[in-house]
Scaffold this active site. Structure first.
Site, PDB file in Angstrom:
ATOM      1  N   PRO A  10      11.680  -2.824  -0.978  1.00 32.96           N
ATOM      2  CG  PRO A  10      10.562  -2.486  -2.977  1.00 32.96           C
ATOM      3  CD  PRO A  10      11.167  -3.563  -2.130  1.00 32.96           C
ATOM      4  CG  ASN A  11       9.914   2.666  -1.166  1.00 31.76           C
ATOM      5  OD1 ASN A  11      10.757   3.527  -1.387  1.00 31.76           O
ATOM      6  ND2 ASN A  11       9.196   2.121  -2.120  1.00 31.76           N
ATOM      7  NE  ARG A  18       6.545   3.390   2.212  1.00 26.39           N
ATOM      8  CZ  ARG A  18       6.362   2.157   1.782  1.00 26.39           C
ATOM      9  NH1 ARG A  18       6.850   1.135   2.449  1.00 26.39           N
ATOM     10  NH2 ARG A  18       5.692   1.942   0.681  1.00 26.39           N
ATOM     11  CE1 TYR A  23       3.039   0.162   4.464  1.00 28.38           C
ATOM     12  CE2 TYR A  23       3.433   2.446   3.825  1.00 28.38           C
ATOM     13  CZ  TYR A  23       3.057   1.159   3.498  1.00 28.38           C
ATOM     14  OH  TYR A  23       2.702   0.846   2.211  1.00 28.38           O
ATOM     15  CG  ASN A  73       6.795  -6.123   3.797  1.00 29.04           C
ATOM     16  OD1 ASN A  73       6.410  -6.003   2.643  1.00 29.04           O
ATOM     17  ND2 ASN A  73       6.405  -5.322   4.773  1.00 29.04           N
ATOM     18  CB  ALA A  76       5.856  -1.803  -4.537  1.00 28.41           C
ATOM     19  CD  GLU A  97       2.721 -12.015   0.017  1.00 23.18           C
ATOM     20  OE1 GLU A  97       2.856 -12.989  -0.746  1.00 23.18           O
ATOM     21  OE2 GLU A  97       1.907 -11.106  -0.196  1.00 23.18           O
ATOM     22  CG  HIS A  99       1.878  -7.377   2.626  1.00 19.21           C
ATOM     23  ND1 HIS A  99       2.852  -6.846   1.809  1.00 19.21           N
ATOM     24  CD2 HIS A  99       1.503  -8.551   2.081  1.00 19.21           C
ATOM     25  CE1 HIS A  99       3.035  -7.665   0.786  1.00 19.21           C
ATOM     26  NE2 HIS A  99       2.237  -8.709   0.926  1.00 19.21           N
ATOM     27  CB  ILE A 100       3.336  -3.117   7.842  1.00 18.81           C
ATOM     28  CG1 ILE A 100       4.755  -3.677   8.040  1.00 18.81           C
ATOM     29  CG2 ILE A 100       2.937  -2.201   8.997  1.00 18.81           C
ATOM     30  CD1 ILE A 100       5.854  -2.653   7.801  1.00 18.81           C
ATOM     31  CB  SER A 101      -0.724  -1.554   5.228  1.00 18.90           C
ATOM     32  OG  SER A 101      -0.340  -2.017   3.942  1.00 18.90           O
ATOM     33  NE  ARG A 106      -2.210   0.946   1.566  1.00 22.77           N
ATOM     34  CZ  ARG A 106      -0.871   1.034   1.498  1.00 22.77           C
ATOM     35  NH1 ARG A 106      -0.114   0.066   1.990  1.00 22.77           N
ATOM     36  NH2 ARG A 106      -0.315   2.089   0.948  1.00 22.77           N
ATOM     37  NE  ARG A 110      -0.904   0.261  -1.929  1.00 20.45           N
ATOM     38  CZ  ARG A 110       0.326   0.755  -2.152  1.00 20.45           C
ATOM     39  NH1 ARG A 110       1.374  -0.032  -2.072  1.00 20.45           N
ATOM     40  NH2 ARG A 110       0.502   2.027  -2.440  1.00 20.45           N
TER      41      ARG A 110
HETATM   42  C1  DQA Z   1       3.580  -3.264   2.145  1.00 20.28           C
HETATM   43  C2  DQA Z   1       2.348  -3.103   1.235  1.00 20.28           C
HETATM   44  C3  DQA Z   1       2.785  -2.835  -0.204  1.00 20.28           C
HETATM   45  O1  DQA Z   1       1.642  -2.677  -1.044  1.00 20.28           O
HETATM   46  C4  DQA Z   1       3.617  -1.567  -0.273  1.00 20.28           C
HETATM   47  O2  DQA Z   1       4.064  -1.368  -1.588  1.00 20.28           O
HETATM   48  C5  DQA Z   1       4.746  -1.572   0.692  1.00 20.28           C
HETATM   49  C6  DQA Z   1       4.522  -2.090   2.035  1.00 20.28           C
HETATM   50  C7  DQA Z   1       3.178  -3.416   3.626  1.00 20.28           C
HETATM   51  O3  DQA Z   1       4.015  -3.839   4.408  1.00 20.28           O
HETATM   52  O4  DQA Z   1       2.044  -3.084   4.005  1.00 20.28           O
HETATM   53  O5  DQA Z   1       5.831  -1.066   0.401  1.00 20.28           O
HETATM   54  O6  DQA Z   1       4.259  -4.454   1.763  1.00 20.28           O
END
Ligand code: DQA
Length: 140
Positions: A10-11, A18, A23, A73, A76, A97, A99-101, A106, A110
């Protein structure tokens, strides 16, 4: 030729627009094209994105017995989804798995991943490069 799926949750369709301070400013499609070109002789890379938990699970089931790996990825859903964790446990293909961030820098919600214990490994905080590193690892 090996097959690897990059699966975004998602997102992540809004990457580039975004929260660019977190990101980055590159859209995923553009990054994916460069990744595909870089790996074209080694692996058949495909990309799928969905904002829906069930659709992500369906995709994991679809490729999880024939692909050489999944770079996931889950956005959330990483922090909430027992159902995606179960899907990863149910399949044969290894999952990394990404994650970009750096999720550990954070909010504390998370810091928990339901998925990580069923994954080959986790990459966080290295930006889009994390996807490339995950693909490299899956290629062995
Ligand atoms: C994310 C980190 C998640 O906490 C967040 O909800 C995302 C992006 C990342 O790629 O850093 O949507 O997965």
């Amino acid at each position: 030729m090996k097959k690897i799926l990059i699966l975004n949750g998602p997102n992540l369709n809004l990457l580039g627009k975004r929260e660019p301070e977190i990101y980055g400013s590159q859209g995923f499609e553009e990054y994916f094209e460069s990744l595909k070109t870089a790996f074209s002789s080694e692996v058949q890379l495909s990309y799928f994105q969905s904002n829906s938990e069930g659709t992500i699970i369906d995709k994991i089931h679809e490729v999880g017995f024939s692909y050489d790996g999944i770079v996931l990825n889950a956005g959330a859903y990483t922090h909430t989804s027992v159902a995606i964790a179960d899907a990863i446990a149910a399949i044969e293909s290894p999952v990394i798995e990404v994650h970009i961030s750096n999720v550990y820098k954070r909010e504390s919600f998370r810091h928990k991943s339901y998925l990580a214990q069923n994954c080959k490994g986790v990459i966080a905080g290295l930006g889009l490069m994390g996807y490339e590193l995950a693909v490299r690892n899956l290629l062995g």
